[in-house]
Structures are given as structure tokens and as C-alpha cells.
Design an enzyme around this catalytic site. Structure first.
Site, PDB file in Angstrom:
ATOM      1  N   ARG A   2      11.799  16.045  -8.717  1.00 23.15           N
ATOM      2  CA  ARG A   2      12.035  17.065  -9.740  1.00 23.15           C
ATOM      3  C   ARG A   2      12.934  18.159  -9.213  1.00 23.15           C
ATOM      4  O   ARG A   2      12.660  18.734  -8.168  1.00 23.15           O
ATOM      5  CB  ARG A   2      10.712  17.695 -10.156  1.00 23.15           C
ATOM      6  CG  ARG A   2       9.970  16.825 -11.090  1.00 23.15           C
ATOM      7  CD  ARG A   2       8.781  17.560 -11.602  1.00 23.15           C
ATOM      8  NE  ARG A   2       7.731  16.589 -11.802  1.00 23.15           N
ATOM      9  CZ  ARG A   2       6.464  16.905 -12.005  1.00 23.15           C
ATOM     10  NH1 ARG A   2       6.092  18.159 -12.030  1.00 23.15           N
ATOM     11  NH2 ARG A   2       5.590  15.973 -12.198  1.00 23.15           N
ATOM     12  N   ARG A   6       9.822  24.805 -13.987  1.00 22.41           N
ATOM     13  CA  ARG A   6       9.389  26.169 -14.284  1.00 22.41           C
ATOM     14  C   ARG A   6       9.868  27.221 -13.305  1.00 22.41           C
ATOM     15  O   ARG A   6       9.735  28.403 -13.559  1.00 22.41           O
ATOM     16  CB  ARG A   6       7.859  26.201 -14.375  1.00 22.41           C
ATOM     17  CG  ARG A   6       7.357  25.612 -15.679  1.00 22.41           C
ATOM     18  CD  ARG A   6       5.889  25.278 -15.592  1.00 22.41           C
ATOM     19  NE  ARG A   6       5.702  24.172 -14.661  1.00 22.41           N
ATOM     20  CZ  ARG A   6       4.522  23.619 -14.387  1.00 22.41           C
ATOM     21  NH1 ARG A   6       3.439  24.087 -14.930  1.00 22.41           N
ATOM     22  NH2 ARG A   6       4.437  22.608 -13.556  1.00 22.41           N
ATOM     23  N   ARG A  15      12.426  25.424 -22.595  1.00 22.06           N
ATOM     24  CA  ARG A  15      11.102  24.783 -22.730  1.00 22.06           C
ATOM     25  C   ARG A  15      10.363  25.398 -23.921  1.00 22.06           C
ATOM     26  O   ARG A  15       9.675  24.712 -24.668  1.00 22.06           O
ATOM     27  CB  ARG A  15      10.312  24.991 -21.435  1.00 22.06           C
ATOM     28  CG  ARG A  15       8.853  24.590 -21.460  1.00 22.06           C
ATOM     29  CD  ARG A  15       8.699  23.098 -21.279  1.00 22.06           C
ATOM     30  NE  ARG A  15       7.338  22.712 -20.948  1.00 22.06           N
ATOM     31  CZ  ARG A  15       6.384  22.516 -21.865  1.00 22.06           C
ATOM     32  NH1 ARG A  15       6.646  22.697 -23.133  1.00 22.06           N
ATOM     33  NH2 ARG A  15       5.181  22.146 -21.489  1.00 22.06           N
ATOM     34  N   ASP A  52      10.250  12.097 -18.146  1.00 20.88           N
ATOM     35  CA  ASP A  52       8.992  11.978 -17.408  1.00 20.88           C
ATOM     36  C   ASP A  52       8.618  10.505 -17.301  1.00 20.88           C
ATOM     37  O   ASP A  52       8.983   9.700 -18.156  1.00 20.88           O
ATOM     38  CB  ASP A  52       7.864  12.757 -18.085  1.00 20.88           C
ATOM     39  CG  ASP A  52       6.722  13.000 -17.090  1.00 20.88           C
ATOM     40  OD1 ASP A  52       6.798  13.982 -16.332  1.00 20.88           O
ATOM     41  OD2 ASP A  52       5.783  12.186 -17.051  1.00 20.88           O
ATOM     42  N   TYR A 128      -2.424   6.514 -14.606  1.00 18.56           N
ATOM     43  CA  TYR A 128      -2.516   7.477 -15.718  1.00 18.56           C
ATOM     44  C   TYR A 128      -2.992   6.784 -16.992  1.00 18.56           C
ATOM     45  O   TYR A 128      -3.765   7.351 -17.762  1.00 18.56           O
ATOM     46  CB  TYR A 128      -1.159   8.130 -15.993  1.00 18.56           C
ATOM     47  CG  TYR A 128      -0.813   9.245 -15.046  1.00 18.56           C
ATOM     48  CD1 TYR A 128      -1.422  10.500 -15.147  1.00 18.56           C
ATOM     49  CD2 TYR A 128       0.149   9.075 -14.050  1.00 18.56           C
ATOM     50  CE1 TYR A 128      -1.094  11.535 -14.288  1.00 18.56           C
ATOM     51  CE2 TYR A 128       0.486  10.107 -13.189  1.00 18.56           C
ATOM     52  CZ  TYR A 128      -0.138  11.329 -13.309  1.00 18.56           C
ATOM     53  OH  TYR A 128       0.189  12.348 -12.457  1.00 18.56           O
TER      54      TYR A 128
HETATM   55  O1  CP3 Z   1      13.503  17.631 -12.311  1.00 19.44           O
HETATM   56  C1  CP3 Z   1      13.835  16.879 -13.207  1.00 19.44           C
HETATM   57  O2  CP3 Z   1      14.612  17.214 -14.093  1.00 19.44           O
HETATM   58  C2  CP3 Z   1      13.295  15.467 -13.189  1.00 19.44           C
HETATM   59  C3  CP3 Z   1      12.401  15.144 -14.274  1.00 19.44           C
HETATM   60  C4  CP3 Z   1      11.017  14.673 -13.891  1.00 19.44           C
HETATM   61  C5  CP3 Z   1       9.839  15.221 -14.478  1.00 19.44           C
HETATM   62  N1  CP3 Z   1       8.797  14.450 -14.081  1.00 19.44           N
HETATM   63  C6  CP3 Z   1       9.807  16.393 -15.387  1.00 19.44           C
HETATM   64  C7  CP3 Z   1       8.545  17.142 -15.514  1.00 19.44           C
HETATM   65  C8  CP3 Z   1      10.633  13.628 -13.062  1.00 19.44           C
HETATM   66  C9  CP3 Z   1      11.490  12.768 -12.150  1.00 19.44           C
HETATM   67  C10 CP3 Z   1       9.218  13.482 -13.208  1.00 19.44           C
HETATM   68  C11 CP3 Z   1       8.444  12.424 -12.552  1.00 19.44           C
HETATM   69  C12 CP3 Z   1       6.983  12.431 -12.618  1.00 19.44           C
HETATM   70  N2  CP3 Z   1       6.180  12.892 -13.637  1.00 19.44           N
HETATM   71  C13 CP3 Z   1       6.159  11.831 -11.644  1.00 19.44           C
HETATM   72  C14 CP3 Z   1       6.649  11.060 -10.418  1.00 19.44           C
HETATM   73  C15 CP3 Z   1       7.163  11.920  -9.335  1.00 19.44           C
HETATM   74  C16 CP3 Z   1       6.146  12.867  -8.763  1.00 19.44           C
HETATM   75  O3  CP3 Z   1       6.354  14.073  -8.972  1.00 19.44           O
HETATM   76  O4  CP3 Z   1       5.195  12.401  -8.154  1.00 19.44           O
HETATM   77  C17 CP3 Z   1       4.822  12.021 -12.055  1.00 19.44           C
HETATM   78  C18 CP3 Z   1       3.586  11.571 -11.306  1.00 19.44           C
HETATM   79  C19 CP3 Z   1       4.844  12.680 -13.323  1.00 19.44           C
HETATM   80  C20 CP3 Z   1       3.689  13.026 -14.200  1.00 19.44           C
HETATM   81  C21 CP3 Z   1       3.652  14.452 -14.562  1.00 19.44           C
HETATM   82  N3  CP3 Z   1       4.549  15.096 -15.406  1.00 19.44           N
HETATM   83  C22 CP3 Z   1       2.738  15.434 -14.129  1.00 19.44           C
HETATM   84  C23 CP3 Z   1       1.580  15.177 -13.170  1.00 19.44           C
HETATM   85  C24 CP3 Z   1       3.091  16.658 -14.732  1.00 19.44           C
HETATM   86  C25 CP3 Z   1       2.372  17.977 -14.673  1.00 19.44           C
HETATM   87  C26 CP3 Z   1       2.613  18.618 -13.349  1.00 19.44           C
HETATM   88  C27 CP3 Z   1       3.033  20.044 -13.469  1.00 19.44           C
HETATM   89  O5  CP3 Z   1       3.799  20.490 -12.599  1.00 19.44           O
HETATM   90  O6  CP3 Z   1       2.575  20.732 -14.394  1.00 19.44           O
HETATM   91  C28 CP3 Z   1       4.252  16.420 -15.500  1.00 19.44           C
HETATM   92  C29 CP3 Z   1       4.977  17.436 -16.285  1.00 19.44           C
HETATM   93  C30 CP3 Z   1       6.406  17.631 -15.923  1.00 19.44           C
HETATM   94  N4  CP3 Z   1       7.313  16.621 -15.800  1.00 19.44           N
HETATM   95  C31 CP3 Z   1       7.058  18.879 -15.724  1.00 19.44           C
HETATM   96  C32 CP3 Z   1       8.415  18.576 -15.472  1.00 19.44           C
HETATM   97  C33 CP3 Z   1       9.527  19.541 -15.267  1.00 19.44           C
HETATM   98  C34 CP3 Z   1       6.426  20.263 -15.876  1.00 19.44           C
HETATM   99  C35 CP3 Z   1       6.339  20.490 -17.355  1.00 19.44           C
HETATM  100  C36 CP3 Z   1       6.329  21.928 -17.797  1.00 19.44           C
HETATM  101  O7  CP3 Z   1       7.405  22.503 -18.005  1.00 19.44           O
HETATM  102  O8  CP3 Z   1       5.236  22.450 -18.006  1.00 19.44           O
END
Ligand code: CP3
Length: 321
Positions: A2, A6, A15, A52, A128
Site C-alpha cells: 500500500r 490515510r 475517501r 483491494d 477472509y
Molecule cells: O496503496 C494502494 O493504493 C494499494 C491498494 C491496496 C489496498 N489494499 C487499499 C486499501 C492494496 C494493494 C491492498 C491489499 C490488501 N488489502 C491486502 C494484502 C496486502 C497486505 O496489506 O497484507 C489485504 C490483506 C487487504 C485487506 C484489507 N483492506 C484490510 C485488512 C483493510 C483494513 C486495514 C486498515 O488499514 O484499515 C483494508 C482496507 C484498505 N485497503 C485501505 C486501503 C487504502 C484502508 C481503507 C480506508 O481508507 O479506511
């Protein structure tokens, strides 16, 4: 890993414009903007598509949502009836906005900036789908794997096929490489790593390459630090992502010299900044010097990361400070 999120005020601003996180992912205009934001601000060499890994269960018809401040939630698939209710094939029509976003990003990115697509590895996504949320030690997924191995194998198989379809379309839409995220390899007993993780990933890699000759594929397997010497061979990956727990010096000894690596700064060191950050970066740069290496975090960027630390990191890696 990522790179949007945020920690960026411009991300928080857009967002707020989407009704939900999934709507955000499925609105090409917003997904394009979120992908481009870190590139504009920091000039990274590569962009990662904003989306995601959980759009895949969504495209199989499972109910997926993101609970504000809590993370992902899904209607759990733990029975054969629930599995039978999933679509037999991934609905690529449903994912059309993702492919549209890829095209839009590619058109807007500087020609020298690479675009990475991605998906989750079957075990990580299945965990998941089974638990309906993130869990400690993936207990619900392990329970199903032991209690109903046939159901578990069918779910993994469905995800292998869906991931081949999905990643192939990402290449057609314009990505330069893809990453497969196995975020929870650490929760797999070693005896089952081949069947639950490496082999399904290997089949995705082979399946995508059969449709997209020369497709470049990076495998990030978190918790695979003890398997670095054969991870690329076991999965067929072109390159391997290394998580932040691994000692870079040991990684260099164990990963075959012909296999490019990616990683592996501890995202918390980037939050901390200061001299410790400088030292951690130097250790990685000197360990991987002379080898094909993509400097990256060893997992996703944390929301509390100061922007100034990211700027400093980029300058340091580029030898400008
Ligand atoms: O940075 C980018 O632009 C890449 C986009 C990206 C996201 N998720 C956006 C996201 C990527 C490559 C992912 C992968 C992802 N998502 C994984 C595999 C990689 C890793 O991090 O282990 C996994 C396990 C997920 C599942 C997921 N999505 C979780 C557990 C969460 C919540 C975690 C959190 O930080 O709140 C998400 C949400 C998510 N996906 C966010 C982002 C930017 C945060 C969302 C928000 O704005 O609230």
C-alpha cells in the site's frame, strides 16, 4: 505494498467523497486519483493500483463491506451450502470499473513509471471468506481446512481460477506487472505450506503466463522468511517480496542471486524516522547492492506515517541526501 491511504490528506479528502470503501474502489475516477496521488507527491518509480484484494470475493457474489474504523467484513462461507451459493466463475463484468481505472491510470502516468496490479493469494483471500473478517492466527480458516478438506480445496481451486482470470485481465487493461499478496503465510503449518499456499500460487503464475506470455509476477509471502531459498522456484515467481521481519543480510545469502527481490523496510521505522530510519535504510541498500532489487516497505504503509519521513526516504534511496 500500500502506498495510498490515510496518511495522505488528499486521500482522506477523496475517501470522504465515496459512499463506502468498495464504492471508492469501483469508481474509476476516484481509484485513478488515489493511485496517482502518491506518484505526484513522491515521484515513486512504480504505482500500485488503488483497489483491494477483497473485490475478488465480492465478484464471486459473496457479501463484502468495510466497517468504518474496523476493517473488512464478509458474510462467512463455512458450509457447502454457502460455497454452492457463490458464482462458479469470477464475474469480470462486475470488476469492469477496476479495468477501466487501470486504463485511466496508465494513460495518466509518466511513461517511465510502472503500474502494478495485484490480487490476494488464495489462502489469504480464503481466510477472509471463511472467517468473514481479519482474525488472529486465522483460526476459522485452519479449522475448515482440517474439518472439511474437500470444501477447503474447492474454495482454493475456485480462487486459483478466478485469480488467473482477474490478473490476466489486469494485464490486458495495461498493468506492467502484478503482485500476489500472501499476507498470512505465517499462519500455515509448515507441513501444509505447499498445498495451501505455494502450489495454488504456482498455478496462478503458470495460468496467467499461459494467457499473457512474459507476464511479470511478484510474490509477497509474509512469514516465508525461512523459505526464501526456494520460494521463487516453488511459486514460479519472477521476483519475491520480503517482509520486514527478515534480516536483509540473510535474505541476500539465501535468495538465489538471479531472483530479483523487493522490500523490506519495517513500516514502523518509517513512522519513527530520524537516525534509526537512516540506519535501517542503509542496511537494506548495502545488503542488496549489486543485485536486482526493488526498494520497498516490508508491508503496507501505516496511517500514522509522517509525510516528511517518506520524502526523506525517497531522497535517501536515490542518493540525494
Ligand atoms: O496503496 C494502494 O493504493 C494499494 C491498494 C491496496 C489496498 N489494499 C487499499 C486499501 C492494496 C494493494 C491492498 C491489499 C490488501 N488489502 C491486502 C494484502 C496486502 C497486505 O496489506 O497484507 C489485504 C490483506 C487487504 C485487506 C484489507 N483492506 C484490510 C485488512 C483493510 C483494513 C486495514 C486498515 O488499514 O484499515 C483494508 C482496507 C484498505 N485497503 C485501505 C486501503 C487504502 C484502508 C481503507 C480506508 O481508507 O479506511
Amino acid at each position: 505494498m500500500r502506498q495510498a491511504g490515510r496518511y495522505l490528506p488528499e486521500y482522506r479528502e477523496i475517501r470522504g467523497r465515496a459512499r463506502s470503501f468498495l464504492d471508492f474502489c469501483y469508481t474509476p475516477e476516484l481509484a485513478i486519483e488515489a493511485t496517482l496521488q502518491p506518484i505526484r507527491r513522491f515521484g515513486f518509480d512504480a504505482a500500485i493500483l488503488f483497489s483491494d484484494i477483497l473485490v475478488v470475493p465480492d465478484a464471486f457474489g459473496q457479501k463484502v463491506w468495510f466497517a468504518e474504523g474496523e476493517g473488512p467484513r464478509l458474510e462467512p462461507v463455512t458450509t457447502r451450502e454457502a460455497f454452492a451459493a457463490l458464482k462458479p466463475r469470477i464475474d469480470l463484468e462486475h470488476l469492469q470499473p477496476v479495468f477501466e481505472a487501470i486504463g485511466g491510470v496508465r494513460a495518466a502516468l509518466p511513461a517511465q513509471t510502472a503500474l502494478f496490479g495485484f490480487c490476494g493469494a488464495p489462502w489469504t483471500v480464503a481466510s477472509y471468506m471463511i472467517a468473514g473478517r481479519g482474525t488472529k492466527d486465522l483460526a476459522p480458516a485452519r479449522l475448515i481446512a482440517y474439518r472439511d478438506p474437500e470444501l477447503f480445496a474447492q474454495l482454493i481451486e475456485r480462487l486459483v481460477e478466478g485469480s488467473i482470470d482477474y490478473l490476466s485481465r489486469q494485464f490486458e487493461a495495461g498493468v506492467d506487472a502484478v503482485q500476489i499478496f500472501e499476507s498470512f503465510a505465517s499462519a500455515i503449518p509448515e507441513r501444509h505450506v505447499a498445498a495451501w499456499s505455494d502450489e495454488p500460487i504456482r498455478r496462478i503464475v503458470a495460468g496467467v503466463r499461459a494467457r499473457v506470455p512474459g507476464a511479470r509476477i511478484i510474490v509477497f509471502s509474509r512469514g516465508a522468511g525461512h523459505r526464501l531459498s526456494w520460494l521463487a522456484a516453488a511459486t514460479g515467481a519472477d521476483a519475491i517480496g520480503i517482509d520486514w521481519t527478515v534480516d536483509p543480510v540473510r535474505a541476500v545469502r539465501e535468495v538465489p542471486a538471479t531472483v530479483p527481490t523487493q522490500g523490506n523496510l519495517d513500516p514502523m521505522a518509517l513512522v519513527a524516522g530520524g537516525e534509526m530510519l537512516e540506519r535501517e535504510v542503509e542496511v537494506i541498500l548495502s545488503a542488496f547492492a549489486g543485485r536486482p532489487h526493488i526498494f520497498n516497505l516490508g508491508h503496507g504503509i501505516l496511517p500514522e506515517t509522517p509525510i516528511a519521513h517518506v520524502e526523506r526516504l525517497v531522497a535517501k534511496v536515490r542518493g540525494q541526501v
